[in-house]
Design a protein around this motif. Structure first.
Motif, mmCIF file in Angstrom:
data_model
loop_
_atom_site.group_PDB
_atom_site.id
_atom_site.type_symbol
_atom_site.label_atom_id
_atom_site.label_comp_id
_atom_site.label_asym_id
_atom_site.label_seq_id
_atom_site.Cartn_x
_atom_site.Cartn_y
_atom_site.Cartn_z
ATOM 1 N N LEU A 94 -19.108 5.844 -30.416
ATOM 2 C CA LEU A 94 -17.860 5.350 -29.836
ATOM 3 C C LEU A 94 -18.070 3.994 -29.157
ATOM 4 O O LEU A 94 -17.232 3.094 -29.302
ATOM 5 C CB LEU A 94 -17.298 6.368 -28.843
ATOM 6 C CG LEU A 94 -16.003 5.978 -28.140
ATOM 7 C CD1 LEU A 94 -14.865 5.853 -29.150
ATOM 8 C CD2 LEU A 94 -15.667 6.993 -27.063
ATOM 9 N N THR A 95 -19.167 3.821 -28.432
ATOM 10 C CA THR A 95 -19.428 2.526 -27.786
ATOM 11 C C THR A 95 -19.568 1.422 -28.823
ATOM 12 O O THR A 95 -19.106 0.301 -28.598
ATOM 13 C CB THR A 95 -20.687 2.556 -26.897
ATOM 14 O OG1 THR A 95 -21.840 2.800 -27.694
ATOM 15 C CG2 THR A 95 -20.568 3.569 -25.780
ATOM 16 N N GLN A 96 -20.166 1.733 -29.961
ATOM 17 C CA GLN A 96 -20.334 0.723 -31.010
ATOM 18 C C GLN A 96 -19.003 0.376 -31.659
ATOM 19 O O GLN A 96 -18.749 -0.786 -31.985
ATOM 20 C CB GLN A 96 -21.346 1.196 -32.053
ATOM 21 C CG GLN A 96 -22.744 1.342 -31.512
ATOM 22 C CD GLN A 96 -23.163 0.118 -30.712
ATOM 23 O OE1 GLN A 96 -23.173 -0.997 -31.212
ATOM 24 N NE2 GLN A 96 -23.514 0.326 -29.455
ATOM 25 N N VAL A 97 -18.140 1.371 -31.837
ATOM 26 C CA VAL A 97 -16.808 1.120 -32.398
ATOM 27 C C VAL A 97 -16.004 0.248 -31.433
ATOM 28 O O VAL A 97 -15.347 -0.722 -31.842
ATOM 29 C CB VAL A 97 -16.076 2.444 -32.698
ATOM 30 C CG1 VAL A 97 -14.606 2.220 -33.014
ATOM 31 C CG2 VAL A 97 -16.772 3.178 -33.836
ATOM 32 N N ILE A 98 -16.076 0.554 -30.140
ATOM 33 C CA ILE A 98 -15.359 -0.229 -29.129
ATOM 34 C C ILE A 98 -15.890 -1.665 -29.097
ATOM 35 O O ILE A 98 -15.108 -2.625 -29.104
ATOM 36 C CB ILE A 98 -15.472 0.428 -27.746
ATOM 37 C CG1 ILE A 98 -14.669 1.729 -27.710
ATOM 38 C CG2 ILE A 98 -15.009 -0.524 -26.639
ATOM 39 C CD1 ILE A 98 -14.920 2.587 -26.492
ATOM 40 N N ALA A 99 -17.206 -1.820 -29.047
ATOM 41 C CA ALA A 99 -17.797 -3.168 -28.974
ATOM 42 C C ALA A 99 -17.474 -3.984 -30.217
ATOM 43 O O ALA A 99 -17.072 -5.159 -30.115
ATOM 44 C CB ALA A 99 -19.311 -3.060 -28.786
ATOM 45 N N ALA A 100 -17.623 -3.393 -31.386
ATOM 46 C CA ALA A 100 -17.342 -4.118 -32.633
ATOM 47 C C ALA A 100 -15.850 -4.436 -32.737
ATOM 48 O O ALA A 100 -15.479 -5.547 -33.144
ATOM 49 C CB ALA A 100 -17.801 -3.300 -33.838
ATOM 50 N N GLY A 101 -15.016 -3.505 -32.351
ATOM 51 C CA GLY A 101 -13.573 -3.738 -32.384
ATOM 52 C C GLY A 101 -13.151 -4.863 -31.462
ATOM 53 O O GLY A 101 -12.344 -5.724 -31.828
ATOM 54 N N TYR A 102 -13.711 -4.878 -30.254
ATOM 55 C CA TYR A 102 -13.361 -5.946 -29.313
ATOM 56 C C TYR A 102 -13.895 -7.294 -29.794
ATOM 57 O O TYR A 102 -13.192 -8.303 -29.710
ATOM 58 C CB TYR A 102 -13.870 -5.642 -27.907
ATOM 59 C CG TYR A 102 -13.330 -6.654 -26.920
ATOM 60 C CD1 TYR A 102 -12.060 -6.484 -26.384
ATOM 61 C CD2 TYR A 102 -14.041 -7.789 -26.582
ATOM 62 C CE1 TYR A 102 -11.519 -7.412 -25.524
ATOM 63 C CE2 TYR A 102 -13.512 -8.731 -25.722
ATOM 64 C CZ TYR A 102 -12.258 -8.540 -25.196
ATOM 65 O OH TYR A 102 -11.714 -9.474 -24.354
ATOM 66 N N LEU A 103 -15.128 -7.319 -30.285
ATOM 67 C CA LEU A 103 -15.673 -8.572 -30.813
ATOM 68 C C LEU A 103 -14.827 -9.105 -31.965
ATOM 69 O O LEU A 103 -14.575 -10.309 -32.061
ATOM 70 C CB LEU A 103 -17.112 -8.369 -31.287
ATOM 71 C CG LEU A 103 -18.209 -8.493 -30.244
ATOM 72 C CD1 LEU A 103 -19.540 -8.054 -30.825
ATOM 73 C CD2 LEU A 103 -18.301 -9.899 -29.728
#
Length: 157
Positions: A94-103
């Motif tokens: 989930l943290t990776q999805v959030i980080a990639a989505g925000y980037l």
């Protein structure tokens, strides 16, 4: 019961698969290296300016604090994954999805691109750069979810 006394759970040895250990260590080392590279790139003055710019508005402060929380959650996930906590690998995903989505969103002009964005001429170039930047994290996710020994370890705990 003292601080160093063993509990029933600590007596049982957790035969942590090597791939899970590597993944947990990689999470910690990737984040530490990220921070070290940022400090090296910006220097003390640049870090002060970055923090000063990040706290000029409530929204920027929230994004800045959320990014720090995200890093600490990722490190917490690394320690929890070694203990066999299945929720930790899902939280890391989930943290990776959030980080990639925000980037991705920031790079396309949504959010605050001056803080977190990837330079590129086109969406395709930005996406390629994003994938290359997230490649180590994708490898960690692979180690946590794909090998049979990793899946079995989390299923048994």
């Amino acid at each position: 019961m003292g601080f160093f006394s063993k509990t029933r759970r600590s007596h049982a040895s957790l035969n942590v698969p090597a791939l899970v250990q590597v993944a947990a260590l990689a999470i910690i080392l990737i984040r530490a290296l990220d921070l070290l590279m940022i400090f090296n790139l910006l220097g003390v003055g640049g870090m002060e300016e970055f923090v000063h710019r990040s706290v000029q508005t409530w929204t920027l402060t929230l994004v800045f604090l959320a990014s720090l929380v995200l890093v600490f959650v990722e490190i917490w996930c690394a320690f929890s994954v070694v203990k066999g906590r299945n929720w930790a690998r899902w939280l890391y995903l989930l943290t990776q999805v959030i980080a990639a989505g925000y980037l991705w969103a920031a790079s396309l002009g949504y959010g605050y691109p001056e803080l977190f964005s990837i330079a590129g001429e086109s969406k395709r170039e930005i996406f390629r750069s994003l994938v290359m930047q997230k490649l180590p994290d994708l490898l960690v996710l692979f180690l946590l979810f794909v090998p049979a020994s990793s899946r079995r370890f989390f299923r048994l705990q």
